[in-house]
Each structure stands twice: as C-alpha cells, then as structure tokens.
Design a protein around this motif. Structure first.
Motif, PDB file in Angstrom:
ATOM      1  N   ASP A  54       0.816  -1.214   0.000  1.00 10.92           N
ATOM      2  CA  ASP A  54       0.000   0.000   0.000  1.00 10.92           C
ATOM      3  C   ASP A  54       0.849   1.264   0.000  1.00 10.92           C
ATOM      4  O   ASP A  54       0.362   2.349  -0.316  1.00 10.92           O
ATOM      5  CB  ASP A  54      -0.916   0.009   1.230  1.00 10.92           C
ATOM      6  CG  ASP A  54      -1.908  -1.139   1.207  1.00 10.92           C
ATOM      7  OD1 ASP A  54      -2.691  -1.209   0.239  1.00 10.92           O
ATOM      8  OD2 ASP A  54      -1.879  -1.966   2.139  1.00 10.92           O
ATOM      9  N   LYS A  75       5.600   5.336  -9.955  1.00 10.42           N
ATOM     10  CA  LYS A  75       4.406   6.118 -10.265  1.00 10.42           C
ATOM     11  C   LYS A  75       3.870   5.823 -11.658  1.00 10.42           C
ATOM     12  O   LYS A  75       2.667   5.987 -11.919  1.00 10.42           O
ATOM     13  CB  LYS A  75       4.707   7.609 -10.130  1.00 10.42           C
ATOM     14  CG  LYS A  75       4.894   8.080  -8.690  1.00 10.42           C
ATOM     15  CD  LYS A  75       3.583   7.977  -7.923  1.00 10.42           C
ATOM     16  CE  LYS A  75       3.691   8.589  -6.550  1.00 10.42           C
ATOM     17  NZ  LYS A  75       2.406   8.558  -5.805  1.00 10.42           N
ATOM     18  N   ASN A  78       1.910   2.714 -10.863  1.00  7.99           N
ATOM     19  CA  ASN A  78       1.106   2.792  -9.623  1.00  7.99           C
ATOM     20  C   ASN A  78       0.938   4.262  -9.230  1.00  7.99           C
ATOM     21  O   ASN A  78       1.493   4.701  -8.212  1.00  7.99           O
ATOM     22  CB  ASN A  78       1.791   2.018  -8.496  1.00  7.99           C
ATOM     23  CG  ASN A  78       2.152   0.597  -8.876  1.00  7.99           C
ATOM     24  OD1 ASN A  78       1.349  -0.318  -8.739  1.00  7.99           O
ATOM     25  ND2 ASN A  78       3.371   0.419  -9.364  1.00  7.99           N
ATOM     26  N   PRO A  79       0.219   5.039 -10.016  1.00  6.25           N
ATOM     27  CA  PRO A  79       0.150   6.497  -9.801  1.00  6.25           C
ATOM     28  C   PRO A  79      -0.394   6.917  -8.441  1.00  6.25           C
ATOM     29  O   PRO A  79      -0.075   7.997  -7.964  1.00  6.25           O
ATOM     30  CB  PRO A  79      -0.760   6.978 -10.933  1.00  6.25           C
ATOM     31  CG  PRO A  79      -1.537   5.763 -11.348  1.00  6.25           C
ATOM     32  CD  PRO A  79      -0.615   4.609 -11.145  1.00  6.25           C
ATOM     33  N   ASP A  80      -1.217   6.069  -7.819  1.00  2.48           N
ATOM     34  CA  ASP A  80      -1.825   6.437  -6.533  1.00  2.48           C
ATOM     35  C   ASP A  80      -1.070   5.885  -5.332  1.00  2.48           C
ATOM     36  O   ASP A  80      -1.501   6.076  -4.187  1.00  2.48           O
ATOM     37  CB  ASP A  80      -3.279   5.942  -6.480  1.00  2.48           C
ATOM     38  CG  ASP A  80      -4.145   6.605  -7.534  1.00  2.48           C
ATOM     39  OD1 ASP A  80      -3.905   7.793  -7.825  1.00  2.48           O
ATOM     40  OD2 ASP A  80      -5.063   5.947  -8.068  1.00  2.48           O
ATOM     41  N   SER A 103       4.658  11.688  -1.130  1.00  7.09           N
ATOM     42  CA  SER A 103       3.761  12.100  -0.050  1.00  7.09           C
ATOM     43  C   SER A 103       4.477  12.902   1.017  1.00  7.09           C
ATOM     44  O   SER A 103       3.901  13.817   1.611  1.00  7.09           O
ATOM     45  CB  SER A 103       3.111  10.867   0.590  1.00  7.09           C
ATOM     46  OG  SER A 103       2.360  10.155  -0.362  1.00  7.09           O
ATOM     47  N   PRO A 126      -4.990  11.428   1.230  1.00  4.87           N
ATOM     48  CA  PRO A 126      -5.673  11.136  -0.034  1.00  4.87           C
ATOM     49  C   PRO A 126      -7.102  10.632   0.181  1.00  4.87           C
ATOM     50  O   PRO A 126      -8.007  10.976  -0.581  1.00  4.87           O
ATOM     51  CB  PRO A 126      -4.798  10.047  -0.677  1.00  4.87           C
ATOM     52  CG  PRO A 126      -3.447  10.276  -0.090  1.00  4.87           C
ATOM     53  CD  PRO A 126      -3.701  10.701   1.327  1.00  4.87           C
ATOM     54  N   SER A 127      -7.303   9.827   1.235  1.00  7.15           N
ATOM     55  CA  SER A 127      -8.641   9.318   1.530  1.00  7.15           C
ATOM     56  C   SER A 127      -9.593  10.449   1.908  1.00  7.15           C
ATOM     57  O   SER A 127     -10.749  10.486   1.477  1.00  7.15           O
ATOM     58  CB  SER A 127      -8.564   8.292   2.662  1.00  7.15           C
ATOM     59  OG  SER A 127      -9.848   7.840   3.024  1.00  7.15           O
ATOM     60  N   ASP A 130     -10.504  12.302  -1.157  1.00  7.97           N
ATOM     61  CA  ASP A 130     -11.478  11.532  -1.939  1.00  7.97           C
ATOM     62  C   ASP A 130     -12.885  11.687  -1.369  1.00  7.97           C
ATOM     63  O   ASP A 130     -13.862  11.822  -2.112  1.00  7.97           O
ATOM     64  CB  ASP A 130     -11.093  10.047  -1.957  1.00  7.97           C
ATOM     65  CG  ASP A 130      -9.926   9.766  -2.894  1.00  7.97           C
ATOM     66  OD1 ASP A 130      -9.631  10.631  -3.741  1.00  7.97           O
ATOM     67  OD2 ASP A 130      -9.314   8.694  -2.765  1.00  7.97           O
ATOM     68  N   LYS A 153      -6.235  20.616  -2.467  1.00  7.63           N
ATOM     69  CA  LYS A 153      -5.288  19.530  -2.709  1.00  7.63           C
ATOM     70  C   LYS A 153      -3.903  20.073  -3.051  1.00  7.63           C
ATOM     71  O   LYS A 153      -2.888  19.636  -2.488  1.00  7.63           O
ATOM     72  CB  LYS A 153      -5.802  18.642  -3.842  1.00  7.63           C
ATOM     73  CG  LYS A 153      -4.991  17.383  -4.077  1.00  7.63           C
ATOM     74  CD  LYS A 153      -5.655  16.509  -5.119  1.00  7.63           C
ATOM     75  CE  LYS A 153      -4.877  15.216  -5.320  1.00  7.63           C
ATOM     76  NZ  LYS A 153      -5.530  14.338  -6.334  1.00  7.63           N
TER      77      LYS A 153
END
Length: 220
Positions: A54, A75, A78-80, A103, A126-127, A130, A153
């Motif tokens: 993760d 990235k 796996n960009p996120d 991050s 990020p959550s 979202d 953001k």
C-alpha cells in the motif's frame, strides 16, 4: 474487532540494519502495519509487482538506481501509491520541484513520531480528499466546488514544499542563493494566492459547511 485490512509498507534501504530499524519503528505503531524490506531499486520494483504494497518508504540513496528515477518508475504503473522519501542529503532545487511526486520527504535522523506521522498522513490525506471530492460532486455549484477541491489539494502539496524549504534555507543563506530565493518567493505567492481564493469560496453556502474545518493562513 475491525475487519479493515492492515496496510502494507515496503521499506527500501541499502543498509539492511537501517531497513530493519525503520521496519521496527513502523511495527510499533498502533495501526498494525504489515512491513517488508528490500535493499535495492530492483528489489523494490520486484516487491511491488509481487506483493502490491500500500506504500513505499524509500531511502533516496540506493546502490543500483537513482531514487528519483525509481520514484518515476513506481508512479508510472502505480500512480496512486504513496511514497515517503528518506534521505541524509539536503535536497537541492531540483529535488524541491520533485516533491509533488511523493507524499513526504524526511531528513535523517528520523524520529519515531516523525516517521509514524508521515506514514499516517500519506495514508489518510488522499482518503480525506477523496471523501471531500465525493461530497462536493453532487452539489449544483459543481464547477466551483471542484475548483475549490483542487485548490485545497494543491495547497497541501505546496505547503509541504514551502515548510521544508524554509527549514533548510535560512534567510541569510537565501541572500547568496538567488535561484532558491526566487523559487521560494514564487511558491509563497502561489500559496497565498490560492488561500485568498479559498477564503472567497468559503464565504458561499453550502461551501461554508463543507470546508469550515479547514483553517488556512498566509505563509511568511
């Protein structure tokens, strides 16, 4: 007992002892992370493909690959995926411009609280954004709300960069480093301009109720 799956973290460091130390620091966190270690950039890419962690906690100084090149490779597929970078070197100007790709950026020596907070923020921010996005998208003033969302953001990213630069570049040092001073001044202007826009939007209902908990102020 929570059914939420424990988050997994891949620690990448060329020194196995330091990798194990960071792993122990993370395993002591109350969030019960699943932690694995590897010691090279190639090992990192292999571990990501095999285990799909993760998050990656990565020392930027690796024996087989430039840490920033490794970040780009991660990235690309796996960009996120959150990446928290650790380094013993003071970041240069080019590094400052790359901070938006990670991050967080931690300088050694890393404290337990500092490491755990950086990892927690990397997972949670990020959550939260979202959730904010899903909330605002249903409002009639959709364009305004979406624009405000992206302002928040980007403001978070820019503030992290600004705070790090101010820690590393004193006012006295900036006098003899006009390139760094220009970047810092431009970043400060960008942050303050976005905060003025945010304040303008926050005065409009129903935006007030959604963003009332976000306290902002000008940077100095």
């Amino acid at each position: 007992m929570s059914n939420e799956k424990s988050k997994s973290i891949l620690v990448v460091n060329s020194d196995p002892d330091i990798a194990d130390l960071f792993a122990e620091m993370l395993l002591s966190d109350e969030n019960n992370y699943i932690v694995t270690t590897t010691f090279t950039g190639k090992g990192c890419l292999w571990g990501i493909n095999k285990s799909k962690p993760d998050m990656v906690l990565m020392d930027i100084e690796l024996p087989d690959m430039n840490g920033w090149n490794l970040t780009e490779k991660i990235k690309a597929n796996n960009p996120d995926m959150p990446i928290v970078v650790i380094t013993s070197k003071i970041p240069g100007i080019k590094d400052m411009l790359r901070l938006s790709h990670v991050s967080d950026y931690l300088m050694k020596p890393v404290t337990l609280d500092g490491l755990q907070m950086a990892v927690k923020d990397a997972f949670e921010i990020p959550s939260l954004l979202d959730q904010c996005y899903k909330t605002v998208i249903d409002y009639k003033e959709n364009e305004n709300m979406m624009y405000l969302f992206y302002l928040f953001k980007q403001n978070i990213i820019d503030r992290k960069r600004f705070i790090l630069m101010r820690q590393l570049y004193s006012t006295k040092k900036l006098v003899n480093d006009p390139e760094s001073k220009k970047i810092l001044d431009n970043l400060k202007e960008k942050i303050n301009a976005s905060e003025n826009e945010i304040k303008h939007f926050k005065n409009k209902p129903p935006i007030i109720s959604l963003f009332s908990n976000f306290e902002i102020g000008k940077v100095n």
